[in-house]
Enzyme design. Structure first.
Site, short mmCIF file in Angstrom:
data_model
loop_
_atom_site.label_atom_id
_atom_site.label_comp_id
_atom_site.label_asym_id
_atom_site.label_seq_id
_atom_site.Cartn_x
_atom_site.Cartn_y
_atom_site.Cartn_z
N CYS A 84 32.83 34.30 46.22
CA CYS A 84 32.81 32.85 46.37
C CYS A 84 34.16 32.32 46.90
O CYS A 84 34.48 32.57 48.05
CB CYS A 84 32.40 32.20 45.05
SG CYS A 84 31.75 30.55 45.31
N HIS A 175 28.12 34.46 42.87
CA HIS A 175 28.90 35.04 41.75
C HIS A 175 28.14 36.23 41.17
O HIS A 175 27.17 36.02 40.41
CB HIS A 175 29.10 33.99 40.66
CG HIS A 175 30.10 32.95 40.99
ND1 HIS A 175 31.37 32.92 40.42
CD2 HIS A 175 30.06 31.91 41.85
CE1 HIS A 175 32.04 31.91 40.91
NE2 HIS A 175 31.28 31.26 41.78
N GLU A 177 29.09 38.24 38.90
CA GLU A 177 29.59 38.63 37.57
C GLU A 177 28.87 37.92 36.43
O GLU A 177 29.12 38.20 35.27
CB GLU A 177 31.10 38.38 37.48
CG GLU A 177 31.53 36.92 37.30
CD GLU A 177 31.47 36.07 38.57
OE1 GLU A 177 30.83 36.50 39.57
OE2 GLU A 177 32.03 34.97 38.55
#
Ligand code: GLN
Length: 209
Positions: A84, A175, A177
């Site tokens: 990002c 993202h 994660e």
């Protein structure tokens, strides 16, 4: 394996968990270090530049002298995952003079392209190299407008590149994660399947906390 997460701003603990989980799937112990000053990047085998605010991240890595170290890391052909805002910082052109780009990824980005459409959304995304769609979380995500000849597009959303690879650099507009799925970290840090104990097919059930 020593993994450095640029920790001047953004999600650090989630990435640390995903890196440890990806490494464990290859039978490796990852030591994850949070990087806020220069001198640490050169000790790292892999690097991660998280999301956050690209204007802030670029200013802080520049102030600390971490920017040159990241460039050297890439020049040494060591893996780096930029997500990002990290993608924006890694790019060659952020279309925003407040972002001092690292120029390690030959792409032009439109910083808040998705943000204007929808602030945040999750979508199953087909990613080259993954057998099953990846649950991609987009948060005020950038869109990649143009890619250089050496850049491989590994995922698109609505026709636009949202995951790309150029040599040791993997970057995502989303993202990876946040969903406990470490397959993108695996693709970035173990591009050859490392020791072959897992080939990033997501088949192991280890989940990042
Ligand atoms: N829109 C942010 C920027 O331009 C990036 C958002 C994010 O990292 N989730 O820096």
């Amino acid at each position: 394996m020593k993994a450095g997460v640029i920790a001047v701003q953004g999600d650090v603990s989630e990435h640390a968990a995903a890196i440890r989980s990806a490494a464990a799937a290859h039978g490796l112990d990852a030591e994850v270090v949070e990087i806020r000053e220069s001198g640490v990047v050169p000790e790292c085998d892999v690097l991660l530049v998280p999301g956050g605010e690209s204007t802030t991240i670029s200013r802080l890595v520049g102030d600390e002298g971490i920017d040159r170290e990241i460039v050297d890391h890439v020049a040494a052909d060591k893996p780096i995952l930029a997500t990002c805002a990290g993608l924006i910082v890694a790019s060659t052109d952020a279309n925003d003079e407040r972002v001092d780009t690292l120029d390690v990824l030959d792409v032009t980005v439109d910083r808040n392209a998705f943000g204007r459409q929808a602030d945040s959304f999750e979508a199953p995304l087909d990613v080259d190299g993954l057998d099953e769609p990846f649950p991609a979380v987009f948060i005020r995500a950038p869109v990649v407008d143009e890619v250089g000849d050496d850049v491989e597009v590994v995922a698109r959303w609505d026709g636009d590149p949202v995951a790309v690879r150029q040599g040791p650099v993997v970057a995502t507009a989303f993202h990876p994660e946040l969903t406990g799925d470490h397959r993108v970290h695996d693709l970035a840090f173990f591009p050859d399947g490392a020791d072959g104990t897992d080939d990033a097919d997501g088949s192991d059930d280890e989940v990042a906390a």
